[in-house]
Design a protein around this motif. Structure first.
Motif, short mmCIF file in Angstrom:
data_model
loop_
_atom_site.label_atom_id
_atom_site.label_comp_id
_atom_site.label_asym_id
_atom_site.label_seq_id
_atom_site.Cartn_x
_atom_site.Cartn_y
_atom_site.Cartn_z
N PHE A 132 0.86 -1.18 0.00
CA PHE A 132 0.00 0.00 0.00
C PHE A 132 0.90 1.22 0.00
O PHE A 132 2.04 1.15 0.43
CB PHE A 132 -0.87 0.03 1.26
CG PHE A 132 -1.73 -1.20 1.40
CD1 PHE A 132 -2.98 -1.25 0.80
CD2 PHE A 132 -1.28 -2.29 2.14
CE1 PHE A 132 -3.76 -2.39 0.93
CE2 PHE A 132 -2.06 -3.43 2.26
CZ PHE A 132 -3.31 -3.47 1.66
N THR A 133 0.38 2.33 -0.47
CA THR A 133 1.19 3.54 -0.46
C THR A 133 0.51 4.61 0.38
O THR A 133 -0.66 4.92 0.16
CB THR A 133 1.41 4.06 -1.89
OG1 THR A 133 1.93 2.99 -2.67
CG2 THR A 133 2.41 5.20 -1.89
N ALA A 134 1.25 5.10 1.36
CA ALA A 134 0.73 6.17 2.20
C ALA A 134 1.26 7.49 1.66
O ALA A 134 2.40 7.57 1.24
CB ALA A 134 1.19 5.97 3.64
N ASP B 27 7.25 12.43 1.20
CA ASP B 27 7.43 11.45 2.28
C ASP B 27 6.56 10.23 2.07
O ASP B 27 6.24 9.52 3.02
CB ASP B 27 7.16 12.10 3.64
CG ASP B 27 5.74 12.63 3.75
OD1 ASP B 27 5.04 12.63 2.72
OD2 ASP B 27 5.33 13.03 4.85
N SER B 28 6.15 9.95 0.83
CA SER B 28 5.29 8.80 0.60
C SER B 28 5.98 7.51 1.04
O SER B 28 7.20 7.40 0.97
CB SER B 28 4.89 8.71 -0.88
OG SER B 28 5.95 8.17 -1.61
N LEU B 29 5.18 6.59 1.51
CA LEU B 29 5.74 5.40 2.14
C LEU B 29 4.98 4.17 1.66
O LEU B 29 3.76 4.17 1.59
CB LEU B 29 5.58 5.54 3.66
CG LEU B 29 6.08 4.38 4.50
CD1 LEU B 29 7.58 4.48 4.64
CD2 LEU B 29 5.42 4.40 5.87
N GLN B 30 5.74 3.14 1.32
CA GLN B 30 5.09 1.88 0.96
C GLN B 30 5.08 0.98 2.17
O GLN B 30 6.10 0.85 2.84
CB GLN B 30 5.87 1.20 -0.16
CG GLN B 30 5.64 1.83 -1.49
CD GLN B 30 5.90 0.88 -2.63
OE1 GLN B 30 6.52 -0.15 -2.43
NE2 GLN B 30 5.44 1.21 -3.81
N TYR B 31 3.93 0.38 2.44
CA TYR B 31 3.90 -0.51 3.58
C TYR B 31 3.08 -1.77 3.27
O TYR B 31 2.31 -1.80 2.33
CB TYR B 31 3.34 0.20 4.82
CG TYR B 31 1.91 0.66 4.70
CD1 TYR B 31 1.59 1.87 4.09
CD2 TYR B 31 0.87 -0.12 5.20
CE1 TYR B 31 0.29 2.29 3.98
CE2 TYR B 31 -0.45 0.30 5.10
CZ TYR B 31 -0.74 1.52 4.49
OH TYR B 31 -2.03 1.92 4.37
N LEU C 124 2.73 6.46 8.41
CA LEU C 124 1.94 5.24 8.41
C LEU C 124 0.71 5.41 9.28
O LEU C 124 -0.41 5.06 8.88
CB LEU C 124 2.80 4.08 8.93
CG LEU C 124 2.06 2.76 9.10
CD1 LEU C 124 1.77 2.12 7.76
CD2 LEU C 124 2.86 1.80 9.97
N LYS C 125 0.91 5.97 10.48
CA LYS C 125 -0.19 6.15 11.42
C LYS C 125 -1.27 7.03 10.79
O LYS C 125 -2.45 6.70 10.82
CB LYS C 125 0.34 6.80 12.70
CG LYS C 125 -0.68 6.84 13.80
CD LYS C 125 -0.09 7.38 15.09
CE LYS C 125 -1.14 7.39 16.18
NZ LYS C 125 -1.09 8.59 17.00
N GLY C 126 -0.82 8.13 10.18
CA GLY C 126 -1.77 9.04 9.53
C GLY C 126 -2.56 8.34 8.46
O GLY C 126 -3.78 8.50 8.35
N ALA C 127 -1.86 7.51 7.67
CA ALA C 127 -2.52 6.85 6.55
C ALA C 127 -3.51 5.79 7.04
O ALA C 127 -4.63 5.71 6.55
CB ALA C 127 -1.48 6.21 5.64
#
Lengths: 198, 200
Positions: B58-60, B66-70, B176-179
């Motif tokens: 998933f992408t936040a 600051d996009s993040l894949q998790y 991550l938390k925000g997303a």
């Protein structure tokens, strides 16, 4: 042309690091541990042998006015190929040596030997020169890094060598930048004395 | 003029051959390289969050810097066990990348430094076994180096490396938390956000 002589001259007599003073940037940067030094040395040796061979082969079709840009193209292309091939087919080796590959492009030993030797001599002497110079470079890096690692961390090749009390508070400066200059300077002086130049 | 033209053409030929060879090698190797990279990351993911099945990536904050894949790790019943992501930050002499597993309360379960080239004997010790446990059970607000008044014990002589790792994890965890908190609880597998190109 004595092949053995071309091979062995790189060890001490014309050692690229201590005598020719080539490739100082990677020398200072990668001698923080024996493991790094060996990685850099082996990767550079491989590229050096291959680039020397290719350049000696194309020397007759290389106009002398533009030989340097052509050498740069050959070396850079070759380094990129090695980089991609290693990443694809030998991931463990790439993990260990990969970070040194881009550094080889800026290693002036490669260009220096292309210009001073491979562009003038035949295939086999050039290969011998490349191998000897590469091993001489590896040897020099190993000596510098062993001293720095031992003083700076109390270890050799990541294994504890000196007493625990030393490892707890080692001479950190040795693995930092000043340690590289000090060690290199002392070793160069030593080689000069051995070669009876002083 | 004629001479320059001739030299130019010869140099051009060398470059053309060089580029051709490189293009060919790149075509031969790029799939394999991407596959190796994926495998390395998948192995690290399993190591920090074992015995789960992963959903993702998933992408936040897609599109933002600051996009993040998790990935979401689920147990056999489909309940969410935790999240994994790669945090990366600029250390002393390299970019340090860390695989992180966090639980649903955004507390760290386990971390593993997967990529670094810090000073041997100093920052490089972050790859040693005694480093990752310092991060276990830490929440976002705890993720500050002890020298700066936080709870993460820094490596002797390598506060910069420790600080870089700590900060990169804190930032990624915040994203991550925000997303996760803004997305609806029930995300059907078919509604998976598609990874926006390059993996982090």
């Amino acid at each position: 042309m004595n092949l053995l002589k071309e091979f062995t001259k790189g060890f001490v007599k014309e050692n690229p690091t201590f005598v020719l003073v080539l490739g100082m940037c990677p020398t200072l940067a990668t001698t923080t541990s024996l493991k790094n030094a060996l990685g850099m040395g082996i990767a550079a040796t491989f590229v050096l042998v291959c680039s020397n061979m290719i350049i000696s082969l194309i020397k007759n079709v290389t106009p002398s006015n533009i030989r340097i840009p052509i050498y740069v193209v050959v070396i850079a292309a070759f380094v990129s190929i090695v980089d991609m091939a290693m990443a694809a087919y030998t991931p463990p080796l790439y993990k260990a040596l990969g970070i040194f590959i881009p550094l080889i492009v800026v290693n002036c030993i490669i260009l220096g030997r292309a210009e001073a030797f491979a562009g003038k001599y035949g295939f086999f002497p050039s290969a011998a020169d490349g191998l000897g110079m590469g091993l001489g470079f590896t040897l020099a890096l190993s000596v510098i890094s062993t001293i720095r690692e031992l003083l700076g961390t109390g270890q050799i090749y990541g294994m504890d060598v000196l007493p625990k009390s030393y490892i707890a508070s080692p001479m950190l400066a040795a693995v930092l930048v000043p340690g590289a200059f000090f060690t290199l300077g002392f070793l160069m002086a030593l080689v000069k004395i051995l070669r009876k130049e002083v | 003029m004629k001479e320059i033209l001739k030299l130019g053409i010869i140099l051009f030929l060398f470059c053309a051959i060089g580029s051709g060879v490189l293009a060919f090698v790149n075509k031969m190797t790029k799939d394999k390289i991407a596959e190796n990279k994926k495998k390395t990351e998948a192995d690290a993911r399993k190591e920090v969050l074992p015995n789960v099945t992963f959903d993702g990536p998933f992408t936040a904050d897609a599109g933002k810097p600051d996009s993040l894949q998790y990935f979401i790790g689920k147990d056999q019943k489909g309940a969410i066990v935790g999240y994994t992501f790669i945090a990366s930050g600029r250390g002393y002499s390299s970019t340090v990348r860390t695989m992180v597993a966090a639980d649903q309360a955004f507390q760290i379960l386990k971390i593993k430094v997967i990529d670094q080239n810090e000073t041997p004997g100093l920052g490089a010790n972050s790859s040693k076994d005694n480093f990752p446990p310092r991060f276990e059970k830490m929440g976002i607000s705890d993720l500050v180096v002890d020298k700066d008044g936080g709870k993460i014990k820094s490596i002797t002589g390598s506060t910069i490396t420790t600080r870089a790792i700590t900060k990169s994890i804190r930032n990624a965890l915040t994203v991550l938390k925000g997303a996760v908190e803004t997305t609806p609880k029930q995300v059907a597998p078919t509604e998976k956000l598609v990874a926006s190109g390059g993996s982090l």
